[in-house]
Design a protein around this motif. Structure first.
Motif, PDB file in Angstrom:
ATOM      1  N   ARG A  65       0.822  -1.211   0.000  1.00 16.53           N
ATOM      2  CA  ARG A  65       0.000   0.000   0.000  1.00 16.53           C
ATOM      3  C   ARG A  65       0.856   1.261   0.000  1.00 16.53           C
ATOM      4  O   ARG A  65       0.532   2.252  -0.652  1.00 16.53           O
ATOM      5  N   TYR A  66       1.958   1.225   0.745  1.00 19.04           N
ATOM      6  CA  TYR A  66       2.798   2.427   0.876  1.00 19.04           C
ATOM      7  C   TYR A  66       4.188   2.206   0.283  1.00 19.04           C
ATOM      8  O   TYR A  66       5.192   2.657   0.821  1.00 19.04           O
ATOM      9  N   ALA A  67       4.231   1.484  -0.834  1.00 17.19           N
ATOM     10  CA  ALA A  67       5.514   1.165  -1.473  1.00 17.19           C
ATOM     11  C   ALA A  67       6.274   2.427  -1.888  1.00 17.19           C
ATOM     12  O   ALA A  67       7.518   2.432  -1.895  1.00 17.19           O
ATOM     13  N   ASN A  68       5.559   3.498  -2.195  1.00 21.75           N
ATOM     14  CA  ASN A  68       6.201   4.728  -2.666  1.00 21.75           C
ATOM     15  C   ASN A  68       6.289   5.809  -1.589  1.00 21.75           C
ATOM     16  O   ASN A  68       6.653   6.945  -1.899  1.00 21.75           O
ATOM     17  N   ASP A  69       5.929   5.459  -0.377  1.00 22.38           N
ATOM     18  CA  ASP A  69       5.975   6.437   0.723  1.00 22.38           C
ATOM     19  C   ASP A  69       6.575   5.769   1.965  1.00 22.38           C
ATOM     20  O   ASP A  69       5.873   5.228   2.808  1.00 22.38           O
ATOM     21  N   LYS A  70       7.906   5.802   2.059  1.00 20.93           N
ATOM     22  CA  LYS A  70       8.609   5.109   3.149  1.00 20.93           C
ATOM     23  C   LYS A  70       8.264   5.692   4.519  1.00 20.93           C
ATOM     24  O   LYS A  70       8.172   4.968   5.510  1.00 20.93           O
TER      25      LYS A  70
END
Length: 353
Positions: A65-70
């Motif tokens: 779900r948050y692959a692009n928002d570490k």
């Protein structure tokens, strides 16, 4: 650090040596005592691993779900750990303690005059001065072991220290199964057996751990983490072998016995606290709790519609762990605001991380 940890471990070794009067037997008993002391931590680690297996699908969902928002991913993972009451570092504690004990034990094995025979610092310094006059190639780390060997070879050279010193050192038994545990291993037989057994038992424990984890994995997948973890399975035994070649044989014996006891312990833990069964029980409990919350919320809704008072016990059942923590923090802030005359600040999700 080794000396600090070695001091209490030295007292344990001294007490065991007084009972059995054999250094090798005392070392085996010492390893067994430490395993018993650390057993509750091993049980905790087993339960922690099962908890992690239960959480893995949730963590994988968050990672997708948050692959692009570490940043958001770390926040959500922290919330999940808090809600599940899971500490990701808890599984590392037993391994960390084992290394701490190992360094302490190295100090005990290198310094038997201090830890086992309990000579004063002044006596050891005098013996070191005499030894310096006899040999110019004495390694700093193994001074006390070299002194013991020298006294056994020619006790007359240490006559100035008195008969009590000489008698204690001469009668100090470092031999175990035909091996001198104060000797540094070499490629000669039979002392080479010590590092070999250290590496072989480490490999055996690693292989069993990997196989048992795969068999007991709740989803049937390999939990070893891929090639890196499998590589470590072979690197650690090699490390055990080469490390055991660089320290007195007593350290290798400790490591070997510890590996064997760890293997026995793993058999027992996988039988008593089977991860697959534990995860199934956790899932059943989780589903039951969800059911209770759903039913409690429905009951609260009906009571509100009927204008009835909602019992506190019913309200608590309907709350999630996150909502309970939010209310506790909000109540604490209200009390502080009233007490110190400050402005009340509403609780946000960031406050619960």
């Amino acid at each position: 650090m080794g000396n600090i940890i070695g001091y209490p471990l030295g007292w344990i070794m001294w007490a065991l040596y007084q009972v059995v009067r054999n250094y090798g037997v005392a070392l085996v008993l010492f390893t067994l005592v430490l395993k018993i002391i650390m057993f509750p931590l091993s049980v905790k680690q087993q339960k922690s691993n099962a908890k992690m297996s239960l959480m893995n699908p949730k963590l994988q969902e968050l990672q997708k779900r948050y692959a692009n928002d570490k940043t958001k991913l770390n926040e959500e993972m922290s919330k999940l750990y808090q809600e599940e009451k899971y500490n990701p570092l808890s599984g590392c504690l037993p391994m960390l303690l084992q290394f701490v004990v190992l360094f302490g034990l190295i100090d005990v094995i290198y310094n038997p005059l201090e830890h086992i025979l309990r000579f004063s610092k002044e006596t050891i310094e005098q013996a070191t001065e005499i030894m310096s006059g006899i040999s110019t190639s004495m390694a700093t780390a193994s001074q006390q072991l070299a002194i013991i060997a020298a006294v056994k070879a020619d006790s007359s050279a240490f006559a100035a220290l008195g008969t009590e010193f000489i008698d204690k050192v001469v009668n100090f038994n470092l031999n175990f199964l035909g091996l001198n545990l104060g000797e540094m291993p070499s490629w000669s037989w039979p002392i080479i057996l010590v590092p070999l057994l250290s590496g072989i038992t480490s490999l055996g424990h690693s292989i069993y751990t990997m196989i048992s984890q795969k068999k007991t994995s709740p989803n049937g997948q390999d939990p070893s983490g891929g090639g890196m973890m499998k590589g470590m399975m072979y690197i650690m035994p090699l490390f055990s072998f080469f490390f055991a070649m660089k320290v007195p044989a007593g350290v290798g014996i400790y490591w070997t016995v510890s590996n064997v006891l760890s293997l026995i312990q793993s058999f027992y833990l996988n039988w008593k606290y089977n991860p697959k069964e534990m995860v199934e029980k956790m899932k059943a409990l989780e589903e039951e709790q969800k059911k209770i919350k759903k039913e409690s919320r429905q009951e609260m809704k009906e009571k509100k519609e009927q204008g009835q008072e909602i019992p506190q016990e019913l309200e608590q059942k309907a709350l999630t762990a996150k909502e309970i923590n939010r209310r506790k923090l909000a109540e604490a802030r209200r009390r502080d605001a009233e007490k110190y005359g400050e402005e009340y600040v509403e609780v946000t999700d960031d406050d619960l991380i």
